[in-house]
Design a protein around this motif. Sequence first.
Motif, PDB file in Angstrom:
ATOM      1  N   PHE A 149      14.989   8.237   4.155  1.00  0.00           N
ATOM      2  CA  PHE A 149      15.188   7.434   3.014  1.00  0.00           C
ATOM      3  C   PHE A 149      14.194   7.079   2.209  1.00  0.00           C
ATOM      4  N   SER A 150      14.417   6.761   1.101  1.00  0.00           N
ATOM      5  CA  SER A 150      13.335   6.431  -0.211  1.00  0.00           C
ATOM      6  C   SER A 150      13.932   5.294  -0.792  1.00  0.00           C
ATOM      7  N   TYR A 199      13.416  -3.409   6.337  1.00  0.00           N
ATOM      8  CA  TYR A 199      13.845  -2.283   6.707  1.00  0.00           C
ATOM      9  C   TYR A 199      13.502  -1.721   8.161  1.00  0.00           C
ATOM     10  N   ILE A 200      12.023  -1.964   8.505  1.00  0.00           N
ATOM     11  CA  ILE A 200      11.863  -1.509   9.925  1.00  0.00           C
ATOM     12  C   ILE A 200      12.527  -2.065  10.876  1.00  0.00           C
ATOM     13  N   GLN A 212       7.447   8.420  10.677  1.00  0.00           N
ATOM     14  CA  GLN A 212       6.504   8.688   9.812  1.00  0.00           C
ATOM     15  C   GLN A 212       6.856   7.617   8.583  1.00  0.00           C
ATOM     16  N   MET A 213       6.010   7.118   7.978  1.00  0.00           N
ATOM     17  CA  MET A 213       6.206   6.363   6.721  1.00  0.00           C
ATOM     18  C   MET A 213       5.149   6.586   5.544  1.00  0.00           C
ATOM     19  N   ILE A 214       5.661   7.197   4.549  1.00  0.00           N
ATOM     20  CA  ILE A 214       4.768   7.405   3.303  1.00  0.00           C
ATOM     21  C   ILE A 214       4.915   6.252   2.196  1.00  0.00           C
ATOM     22  N   VAL A 243       8.941   6.157   1.522  1.00  0.00           N
ATOM     23  CA  VAL A 243       9.580   6.846   2.279  1.00  0.00           C
ATOM     24  C   VAL A 243       9.569   6.691   3.651  1.00  0.00           C
ATOM     25  N   ILE A 244      10.681   6.643   4.527  1.00  0.00           N
ATOM     26  CA  ILE A 244      10.628   6.479   5.979  1.00  0.00           C
ATOM     27  C   ILE A 244      11.358   7.642   6.660  1.00  0.00           C
ATOM     28  N   LYS A 245      10.857   8.093   7.598  1.00  0.00           N
ATOM     29  CA  LYS A 245      11.685   9.135   8.653  1.00  0.00           C
ATOM     30  C   LYS A 245      11.555   8.790   9.961  1.00  0.00           C
TER      31      LYS A 245
END
Length: 249
Positions: A149-150, A199-200, A212-214, A243-245
Amino acid sequence: MVYKHSVYETNSFYWNTKGNDFLRAIVLPFYGAFVTEEKCQLFGDVSGKKMLEIGCGDGQSLQYHRERKASELWGMDISERQIEKATQHLKACGLSARLICSPMEEECDLPVDYFDFVYSVYAIGWTTDLEGTFCRIASYLKKDGIFIFSWSHPIHKCVVDENNRLVFNKSYFDESWYSVAPDFVQGELTLSDRKLSTYINALAKAGFVIEQMIEETDQEIIQLHDEHNDLVERAKMFPVTFVIKARKL
């Protein structure tokens, strides 16, 4: 105090009326400003995979995955009007999808332990119950299924331009709900700027592990824009999108 139902009513009304036509959608391959799937490659090969989009809008991101050989398309959106537009768009493309009009926080008869991917492009932040939404999303996914999600980076909302200087005008720790009227659009939205840690921690509580986090700005995209553009100037200094995967354990 802002009540959840009030937030839902305000935002669903907005997306069903003015916002639906005036706000430009963010759709894959873009995750938001200056971040793309083409560069990040978070999904990888989706051929034969079952996909669910939270906040599917007009269906363009679902189309993106079908063109990459996903086997099943499902979409959910808060707005009846968005669901209508997605149905029309996908039909015009010769594609089929199962589309549901529902708040993401609520039970809506989606299959459990079923999807390979659940994803959301600039929609998760609308939820009034982040932990509950992440738990629901975890239930939809198979074991080891992926959630991507972003959303707007929270630091982006804390900084404003004053006399050609970027200054803080809001506390990063303030997660209270507030009303906003987007430029050039009639109507009102209700938002909350949650911390990244919110969020985390909610992901961890729902049984996800972050892979992964962008939050980097894609310099190649920046170079394609006017360097005097306000958003470009901001993106050079701090992230405007994240963005988080995450993977379901």
